[in-house]
Design a protein around this motif. Sequence first.
Motif, PDB file in Angstrom:
ATOM      1  N   GLU A 116      72.853   2.150  49.322  1.00  0.00           N
ATOM      2  CA  GLU A 116      71.890   1.495  48.423  1.00  0.00           C
ATOM      3  C   GLU A 116      71.439   2.390  47.279  1.00  0.00           C
ATOM      4  O   GLU A 116      70.787   1.933  46.339  1.00  0.00           O
ATOM      5  CB  GLU A 116      70.675   1.000  49.220  1.00  0.00           C
ATOM      6  CG  GLU A 116      69.856   2.074  49.885  1.00  0.00           C
ATOM      7  CD  GLU A 116      70.345   2.443  51.278  1.00  0.00           C
ATOM      8  OE1 GLU A 116      69.585   3.106  52.002  1.00  0.00           O
ATOM      9  OE2 GLU A 116      71.484   2.057  51.630  1.00  0.00           O
ATOM     10  N   PRO A 119      75.656   3.082  42.805  1.00  0.00           N
ATOM     11  CA  PRO A 119      75.882   1.801  42.125  1.00  0.00           C
ATOM     12  C   PRO A 119      77.178   1.080  42.482  1.00  0.00           C
ATOM     13  O   PRO A 119      77.215  -0.148  42.442  1.00  0.00           O
ATOM     14  CB  PRO A 119      75.862   2.177  40.633  1.00  0.00           C
ATOM     15  CG  PRO A 119      76.156   3.637  40.586  1.00  0.00           C
ATOM     16  CD  PRO A 119      75.593   4.209  41.850  1.00  0.00           C
ATOM     17  N   ASP A 120      78.238   1.805  42.829  1.00  0.00           N
ATOM     18  CA  ASP A 120      79.550   1.168  43.004  1.00  0.00           C
ATOM     19  C   ASP A 120      79.926   1.095  44.482  1.00  0.00           C
ATOM     20  O   ASP A 120      80.514   2.028  45.044  1.00  0.00           O
ATOM     21  CB  ASP A 120      80.609   1.953  42.223  1.00  0.00           C
ATOM     22  CG  ASP A 120      81.915   1.177  42.054  1.00  0.00           C
ATOM     23  OD1 ASP A 120      82.215   0.334  42.929  1.00  0.00           O
ATOM     24  OD2 ASP A 120      82.625   1.421  41.067  1.00  0.00           O
ATOM     25  N   THR A 121      79.627  -0.010  45.107  1.00  0.00           N
ATOM     26  CA  THR A 121      79.877  -0.186  46.540  1.00  0.00           C
ATOM     27  C   THR A 121      81.368  -0.118  46.866  1.00  0.00           C
ATOM     28  O   THR A 121      81.775   0.548  47.821  1.00  0.00           O
ATOM     29  CB  THR A 121      79.317  -1.536  47.016  1.00  0.00           C
ATOM     30  OG1 THR A 121      77.922  -1.591  46.728  1.00  0.00           O
ATOM     31  CG2 THR A 121      79.534  -1.730  48.517  1.00  0.00           C
ATOM     32  N   LYS A 145      69.041  -7.155  50.987  1.00  0.00           N
ATOM     33  CA  LYS A 145      68.534  -7.421  49.640  1.00  0.00           C
ATOM     34  C   LYS A 145      67.278  -8.286  49.633  1.00  0.00           C
ATOM     35  O   LYS A 145      66.337  -8.032  48.870  1.00  0.00           O
ATOM     36  CB  LYS A 145      69.635  -8.090  48.817  1.00  0.00           C
ATOM     37  CG  LYS A 145      69.308  -8.283  47.354  1.00  0.00           C
ATOM     38  CD  LYS A 145      70.532  -8.806  46.620  1.00  0.00           C
ATOM     39  CE  LYS A 145      70.283  -8.902  45.130  1.00  0.00           C
ATOM     40  NZ  LYS A 145      71.511  -9.346  44.397  1.00  0.00           N
ATOM     41  N   HIS A 178      66.200   2.669  45.775  1.00  0.00           N
ATOM     42  CA  HIS A 178      67.227   1.677  46.081  1.00  0.00           C
ATOM     43  C   HIS A 178      67.672   0.967  44.799  1.00  0.00           C
ATOM     44  O   HIS A 178      66.902   0.225  44.201  1.00  0.00           O
ATOM     45  CB  HIS A 178      66.697   0.653  47.081  1.00  0.00           C
ATOM     46  CG  HIS A 178      66.374   1.251  48.413  1.00  0.00           C
ATOM     47  ND1 HIS A 178      65.724   0.533  49.409  1.00  0.00           N
ATOM     48  CD2 HIS A 178      66.596   2.488  48.923  1.00  0.00           C
ATOM     49  CE1 HIS A 178      65.566   1.319  50.471  1.00  0.00           C
ATOM     50  NE2 HIS A 178      66.092   2.506  50.190  1.00  0.00           N
ATOM     51  N   ASN A 180      70.997  -0.513  44.686  1.00  0.00           N
ATOM     52  CA  ASN A 180      72.180  -1.318  44.990  1.00  0.00           C
ATOM     53  C   ASN A 180      72.010  -2.013  46.330  1.00  0.00           C
ATOM     54  O   ASN A 180      72.675  -1.689  47.305  1.00  0.00           O
ATOM     55  CB  ASN A 180      73.430  -0.427  45.005  1.00  0.00           C
ATOM     56  CG  ASN A 180      74.701  -1.205  45.286  1.00  0.00           C
ATOM     57  OD1 ASN A 180      74.798  -2.393  44.998  1.00  0.00           O
ATOM     58  ND2 ASN A 180      75.688  -0.528  45.865  1.00  0.00           N
ATOM     59  N   GLN A 182      72.326  -5.089  48.957  1.00  0.00           N
ATOM     60  CA  GLN A 182      73.341  -6.103  49.205  1.00  0.00           C
ATOM     61  C   GLN A 182      72.890  -7.059  50.306  1.00  0.00           C
ATOM     62  O   GLN A 182      72.170  -6.667  51.230  1.00  0.00           O
ATOM     63  CB  GLN A 182      74.642  -5.431  49.659  1.00  0.00           C
ATOM     64  CG  GLN A 182      75.170  -4.364  48.730  1.00  0.00           C
ATOM     65  CD  GLN A 182      76.016  -4.925  47.617  1.00  0.00           C
ATOM     66  OE1 GLN A 182      76.825  -5.825  47.834  1.00  0.00           O
ATOM     67  NE2 GLN A 182      75.838  -4.397  46.415  1.00  0.00           N
TER      68      GLN A 182
END
Length: 250
Positions: A116, A119-121, A145, A178, A180, A182
């Motif tokens: 989290e 940025p790029d999961t 999220k 946090h 990012n 999801q």
Amino acid sequence: MKPVQAELQEVIYNSRNPTRRWLHTTRKNWIDNAIERLSFEGMTACEIGPGSCIYLPKLAKKAARLYVADVESQHLAVARSYSDTSNKITVLEDDISASKLPENYFDLILFSEVIEHIPDTALVLNNIVSRLKVGGVLILSTPQKYSFMELACKIAFMPGVIGLVRKIYKEPILETGHINLQTGREMRKHFSDAGLSVVEAYKCGLYIPLFSEFFGEFSVKVQRYIESKLRYTALNHILWTQCYILKRQG
């Protein structure tokens, strides 16, 4: 000065607020149990983003070889104190987005409460998968999220509100960082795309605003009961944390 995430972890696991303490120890207990169940003799393991290294003692006990990696050197101070007394622990400053960790090497990787912050999961998961042996296991946890906790945090950290929150808790309340978050559905899509199968999934952490702050241990009993009823329903997205055991496919 201690890194923010390490300082935050030291506070939350010993919080004066029963709900805050319960939310974090529940996740910790699940991960401790997963490590215990998945460990085997001769295992090579890695923790990426160790924070205050709360899992390091168990990992070090179970693994024949243990790597501890973080993008920030200062975050590894606690890990280095362990590596100074054990030659099976390797501490490495490493960015998992462009990792130097060996490929096809690890039987088990722990990645708890880290994704989290990145940025790029997809990039991160692909890099982790390439470090696992075929059939290797990833233990991962991350906030949901739309959990009540994350929604409440958006309000709690607003100017004029955070000061009141800190007065109520009477202990450090730090920005989570946090960036990012999801949903469970989004995470499962990322797992599938990265070649990971879900072996086990668990959701936990019901937080009810205000009730948690003012009703002490009673609030934990009530929230624990409601959480148990919601865990396997369509409403489990309001629970704070999603936890997974994942396996790299061939």
